[in-house]
Motif scaffolding. Structure first.
Motif, PDB file in Angstrom:
ATOM      1  N   SER A  86       0.877  -1.212   0.102  1.00  0.00           N
ATOM      2  CA  SER A  86       0.078  -0.029  -0.030  1.00  0.00           C
ATOM      3  C   SER A  86       1.053   1.301  -0.026  1.00  0.00           C
ATOM      4  O   SER A  86       0.304   2.353   0.073  1.00  0.00           O
ATOM      5  N   SER A  87       2.169   0.992   0.019  1.00  0.00           N
ATOM      6  CA  SER A  87       3.115   2.410   0.006  1.00  0.00           C
ATOM      7  C   SER A  87       3.197   3.060  -1.443  1.00  0.00           C
ATOM      8  O   SER A  87       3.072   2.336  -2.458  1.00  0.00           O
ATOM      9  N   THR A  88       3.349   4.174  -1.072  1.00  0.00           N
ATOM     10  CA  THR A  88       3.567   5.183  -2.467  1.00  0.00           C
ATOM     11  C   THR A  88       4.871   5.880  -2.428  1.00  0.00           C
ATOM     12  O   THR A  88       5.222   6.539  -3.374  1.00  0.00           O
ATOM     13  N   ASP A  89       5.839   5.085  -1.364  1.00  0.00           N
ATOM     14  CA  ASP A  89       7.269   5.692  -1.201  1.00  0.00           C
ATOM     15  C   ASP A  89       7.941   5.151  -2.591  1.00  0.00           C
ATOM     16  O   ASP A  89       8.103   3.737  -2.826  1.00  0.00           O
ATOM     17  N   ARG A  90       8.830   5.836  -3.232  1.00  0.00           N
ATOM     18  CA  ARG A  90       9.526   5.555  -4.229  1.00  0.00           C
ATOM     19  C   ARG A  90      10.941   4.889  -3.903  1.00  0.00           C
ATOM     20  O   ARG A  90      11.481   5.322  -2.767  1.00  0.00           O
ATOM     21  N   LEU A 123       7.752  -0.073  -7.418  1.00  0.00           N
ATOM     22  CA  LEU A 123       8.329   1.263  -6.771  1.00  0.00           C
ATOM     23  C   LEU A 123       9.517   2.070  -7.096  1.00  0.00           C
ATOM     24  O   LEU A 123       9.970   2.865  -6.458  1.00  0.00           O
TER      25      LEU A 123
END
Length: 520
Positions: A86-90, A123
């Motif tokens: 669920s993370s959006t961190d690249r 990601l």
């Protein structure tokens, strides 16, 4: 090519694993040891202990993960997967590699490793190497994967300004390391006793193996790997269908076909490759069924079969009480399919075909008793009682003051109350504080252990609030999922929480190693 930002950051390495029975943990530990020996200090940690902000500072991420149940992540990796999915961190700054351990007899082969590999790429992370999917025995492919990647890490660690060539790293041989730590041993089978009573529709047996002189030192919570030989009647039937004798020689093998089928190849569970040749196997069909259905040659069969796998069984004894023996609780698998009688490879081997068993230890470092004064909740229906018999033996032997509560279930009290007299004795001695049972067929409405949990929701939640560790052992397909659902409901209702808060509470139990499962 590595992500451009990697070379601009200070080198850092995280080695992590998601493990069920310990293989992924062992492979990750071997990797960390090899990296350390090559000059890059590291240690392997479970994926649940890896935080996303830590990945934000990491240049190299090495993962070994098995797949659990229906293509799911093992318990030691579920929290990490929940977070990163669920993370959006690249992660453009990071390079990674994934070793996926699995079994091609399952439809979702290596699914956890595939999911994580794809997610890291999504990601923005860059692969150091293509994902490697391992079927069954993992030591050799894991060793090759480790050797290649450690060379790359040594080069990256030295940096582009390093002078001279990077020193070669020694090939890794984790299979030797595994054998030294967990030696194989031919153990005399000293007790073979039927646990279920006359009239039961199941056959569950109690076994005792003599470990004297084996070098095997086990702990309560560990498993024992049993190396079976195949049923000689099944081997003879396969040879007959192939129209060859047991002395038939197979190209590129030093063994006769009879020896290969008896001792080295998996003939109870057809490989996916064999099923593709013969047509998908119906539930319960074995290699003989497929040979009879399709025109298969000896080479077709031998080239597509998997190596004969050992079978894991949870140990049902404490070494404090039985230091030179190990006890197992095994349900004998017998059924009819395709108009034939079938039987489990290892369970029938133990029940009727051997007096000596080749075994090795399978340590389960994540399924251990807590400190003696910590309360424990144990949910172990059927043969899932095995490790809890060991736990109770140990707590009795050490006069542990911690409370203990066992939920046991099976079909009928009169025929299927496994170790019933012993469990009653543990209650009478005070070792077992509370025993709740559920016999599903003793009344018109079926009752299971999860219903007994719900009936005692407030008290069960109170134990958790008091720091109890919760253990589950047994069937993974239905029981473990039903118990997990009940646990979430109990925490929500008794704790006055909404679903999200209850989910977070359970996640905290998992992360702090207070909710542990040995399910199969």
């Amino acid at each position: 090519m590595r992500g451009a930002d990697v070379s601009e950051r200070e080198f850092s390495l995280v080695v992590a694993y998601g493990t069920d029975m310990g293989n992924a943990e062992d492979a990750a530990m071997s990797f960390a040891e090899a990296a350390t020996a090559a000059g890059i200090p590291s240690e392997a940690v479970e994926l649940n202990q890896v935080e996303l902000d830590q990945l934000g500072r990491t240049t190299h991420f090495i993962v070994v993960t098995s797949t659990f149940g229906d293509g799911e992540f093992p318990d030691t990796a579920t929290l990490f997967w929940e977070a990163i999915s669920s993370s959006t961190d690249r992660l453009e700054h990071m390079s990674f590699a994934v070793l996926a351990l699995g079994d091609t007899s399952y439809e979702l082969f290596c699914n956890a490793g595939k999911l994580l590999d794809a997610r890291l790429e999504e990601l923005g992370a860059t692969r150091l190497a293509d994902r490697v999917d391992v079927d069954g025995y993992y030591e050799e492919p894991a060793a090759a994967w480790t050797t290649d990647l450690v060379k790359q890490l040594v080069a990256a660690h030295a940096g582009p300004t390093a002078s001279g060539s990077v020193a070669e790293t020694s090939p890794v041989e984790p299979s030797v390391r595994v054998q030294e730590r967990n030696p194989h041993h031919a153990a005399p089978l000293t007790v073979n006793r039927l646990l279920t009573a006359a009239g039961s529709d199941k056959e569950v047996r109690h076994y005792e193996l003599d470990l004297t002189g084996s070098g095997i030192v086990y702990q309560a919570g560990d498993s024992l790997a049993v190396h079976p030989a195949n049923d000689p009647e099944l081997v003879a039937a396969i040879l007959h269908e192939l129209n060859v004798g047991p002395e038939h020689r197979v190209a590129e093998s030093e063994q006769t076909l009879g020896v290969l089928l008896s001792e080295h190849l998996e003939i109870r569970t057809p490989s996916r490759a064999l099923q593709e040749l013969a047509g998908a196997a119906a539930y319960g069909e074995d290699v003989l069924d497929l040979i009879r259905r399709a025109e298969l040659s000896v080479d077709d069969v031998v080239d597509t079969l998997r190596p004969l796998q050992f079978r894991d069984y949870s140990i049902a004894s404490s070494p404090l009480v039985h230091p030179d023996h190990v006890h197992l609780t095994v349900a004998t698998v017998r059924y009819h399919a395709a108009d034939r009688r079938h039987g489990g490879a290892a369970s029938t081997y133990l029940a009727e075909r051997t007096h000596t068993v080749r075994v090795h230890l399978r340590p389960n470092h994540h399924f251990r008793l807590p400190a003696a004064d910590v309360p424990i909740l144990m949910i172990g229906p059927g043969t899932g009682i095995a490790p809890f018999r060991a736990f109770l033996q140990e707590r009795q032997a050490t006069a542990a003051p911690g409370r203990s509560w066992l939920f046991f279930g099976d079909r009928r009290r009169a025929t299927d109350f496994l170790y019933g007299e012993e469990l009653t004795g543990f209650v009478e001695s005070g070792t077992l504080t509370r025993l709740d049972v559920a016999f599903s067929r003793d009344q018109d409405t079926k009752i299971y252990v999860q219903q007994r949990m719900r009936e005692n929701a407030a008290e069960l939640f109170g134990w958790l609030q008091d720091g109890a560790h919760l253990y589950v052992c047994g069937d993974a397909d239905r029981m473990a999922k039903d118990v997990d659902a009940a646990l979430h409901e109990i925490i929500a209702d008794a704790g006055g929480m909404d679903a999200d808060a209850a989910h977070a509470y359970v996640n905290d139990l998992i992360k702090s190693h207070r909710y542990l499962r040995d399910v199969y």
